[in-house]
Design an enzyme around this catalytic site. Structure first.
Site, PDB file in Angstrom:
ATOM      1  N   GLY A  44       0.818  -1.213   0.000  1.00 16.82           N
ATOM      2  CA  GLY A  44       0.000   0.000   0.000  1.00 16.82           C
ATOM      3  C   GLY A  44       0.844   1.251   0.000  1.00 16.82           C
ATOM      4  N   ASP A  45       1.877   1.283   0.833  1.00 15.26           N
ATOM      5  CA  ASP A  45       2.797   2.417   0.860  1.00 15.26           C
ATOM      6  C   ASP A  45       3.510   2.582  -0.476  1.00 15.26           C
ATOM      7  OD1 ASP A  45       2.149   2.782   3.496  1.00 15.26           O
ATOM      8  OD2 ASP A  45       4.040   2.048   4.298  1.00 15.26           O
ATOM      9  N   LEU A  46       3.999   1.456  -1.004  1.00 17.83           N
ATOM     10  CA  LEU A  46       4.798   1.513  -2.223  1.00 17.83           C
ATOM     11  C   LEU A  46       3.958   1.930  -3.429  1.00 17.83           C
ATOM     12  CD1 LEU A  46       6.911  -1.735  -1.700  1.00 17.83           C
ATOM     13  CD2 LEU A  46       7.491   0.607  -1.062  1.00 17.83           C
TER      14      LEU A  46
ATOM     15  N   SER B  43       3.127   5.534  -3.408  1.00 14.92           N
ATOM     16  CA  SER B  43       4.302   6.329  -3.784  1.00 14.92           C
ATOM     17  C   SER B  43       4.471   6.368  -5.299  1.00 14.92           C
ATOM     18  CB  SER B  43       5.560   5.740  -3.140  1.00 14.92           C
ATOM     19  OG  SER B  43       5.518   5.850  -1.739  1.00 14.92           O
TER      20      SER B  43
ATOM     21  N   GLN C  58      -3.791   5.465  -0.262  1.00 12.20           N
ATOM     22  CA  GLN C  58      -3.268   4.097  -0.231  1.00 12.20           C
ATOM     23  C   GLN C  58      -4.369   3.088  -0.568  1.00 12.20           C
ATOM     24  OE1 GLN C  58      -1.708   5.046   3.794  1.00 12.20           O
ATOM     25  NE2 GLN C  58      -0.092   3.611   3.262  1.00 12.20           N
TER      26      GLN C  58
END
Length: 410
Positions: free
Chosen positions: A181-183, A186, A213
């Protein structure tokens, strides 16, 4: 005063001269700005003097010149300039406004409403710089009934659906084994930010970029959305199996596991030849892709064949046999990945210096023929560039800097 005139360090690459104010922490945000820095942007990382980015305390650690230093921090913050600035103070807010007035972009990943309370949201800052691209990364986005909810990567995996169908068949679902989710947020933030920069340079008009996210994870669910909207099938954990493509999954071999994906008619015929069973090509029970996709046919007539092919051979032997002919690859441990000669040629592991110590981290998958991405570099010490940014670029005197330091503003 632009970055060059002020002596602000400029990166090498297609984004050279783009100045980004990075008010983010942990990964969803720092990874976005690191990608921009890899492409040549000048990224100024803003950290609270009383509470630096949490990941400076995340393992693994190296013994640096000034004590323990986080290699995890180095992996997501290479090439950046670091300044310390307390945005909860009036002078800190005023100084950020001054930086924003000269920058192209600001990226933040606080919960929606936090920057507004500080008077530093897009609506407040666009008057300082009408061309500002303001990127907000959050768990649930800037709008919608759940926008104010706190979130981590797991929150996005859970609410975006991905968690619900990851794992072994017939068992409870399992989170994806990385912070997807973070990646993914980003990645989308970086793409959208650059699109907004193009618009700003063409029109002089900046804008708010809103990336969630949860939204990002939804787009990673492959078949699950259309399977439900068309056939009303709710995705369930399938382990290493694909919902309909067969053979396409994990198979045990002598020293581990491999991925075997020769499911098309062309690849299946080639696999039969490679493994010395060309007669299977004409087997009327499994001679077409459509037949091999059938779950019963696959389980009784296809899977046993592939299992037999793999069982008594090593990963290296199977990889050698497959060569460039069929999609059969070893499932590598991270030790094998880091030592992979192909990835070495691709420069996918590079040194980043953290407090004087080189740390090997992942490189960049972006390969540009005319303007190569820089990956190897240096991660900044906390507040290392206060004088460069606040003095040289923002124009504060040495006396101003000392006063703000004494007051806890920087």
């Amino acid at each position: 005063m632009n970055a060059t005139e002020a002596g602000l360090p400029l990166g090498d690459g297609p984004l050279r001269g783009l100045v980004v104010i990075d008010v983010t922490r942990v990964v969803a945000g720092p990874y976005c700005t690191m990608m921009l820095a890899d492409l040549g942007a000048t990224v100024i990382k803003v950290e609270n003097p009383a509470e630096p980015d949490y990941v400076r305390t995340f393992p693994p650690f190296v013994e640096g010149e000034n004590g323990r230093a986080s290699a995890f921090f180095a992996q997501y913050n290479r090439h950046k300039l670091s300044v310390s600035l307390n945005l909860k103070t009036g002078e800190g807010q005023a100084l950020l406004r001054k930086l924003v007035g000269q920058a192209d972009m600001l990226v933040e990943n606080f919960r929606p409403g936090t920057m507004a309370k500080l008077g530093l949201d897009y609506e407040a800052l666009k008057d300082e710089n009408p061309g500002l691209v303001y990127v907000s990364i959050s768990g649930f986005g800037q709008t919608g009934p759940h926008s104010l909810r706190p979130a981590y990567d797991n929150s996005a995996q859970a609410t975006g659906g991905l968690w619900s169908f990851n794992g072994e068949k017939g068992r409870p679902p399992v989170r994806v084994g990385t912070i997807i989710g973070d990646l993914s947020a980003s990645f989308y933030a970086a793409i959208a930010a650059l699109a907004a920069v193009m618009h700003a340079r063409q029109t002089g008009e900046g804008q708010l970029v809103d990336v969630a996210q949860q939204d990002s994870v939804v787009t990673l669910t492959e078949h699950a959305v259309v399977n439900f909207t068309v056939d009303h099938v709710v995705a369930q954990p399938l382990g290493n199996d694909h919902p309909f493509v067969r053979p396409y999954g994990q198979f045990a071999c002598k020293d581990g596991f491999v991925f075997f994906g020769a499911y098309t008619d062309k690849f299946w015929r080639e696999a039969c030849r490679i493994f010395g069973e060309p007669d299977l090509i004409a087997d009327t029970e499994i001679d077409t892709m459509e037949k091999r996709f059938d779950p019963q046919v696959y389980e009784h007539h296809v899977a046993p064949v592939v299992r037999r092919w793999c069982a008594d051979r090593t990963k290296a032997e199977l990889e050698e046999m497959a060569g460039d002919l069929i999609p059969l690859t070893p499932i590598k441990t991270m030790a094998e990945v880091v030592q992979d000669p192909h990835l070495g040629v691709r420069e996918m592991f590079v040194p980043v210096v953290m407090d004087g110590v080189p740390v090997t981290v992942f490189g960049s998958p972006m390969k540009l023929s005319k303007t190569p991405v820089r990956a190897a570099g240096i991660a900044p010490a906390f507040g290392e560039h206060n004088a460069t940014v606040f003095g040289g670029w923002a124009g504060l005197s040495a006396g101003d800097l000392e006063r703000l330091r004494a007051q806890g503003v920087i």
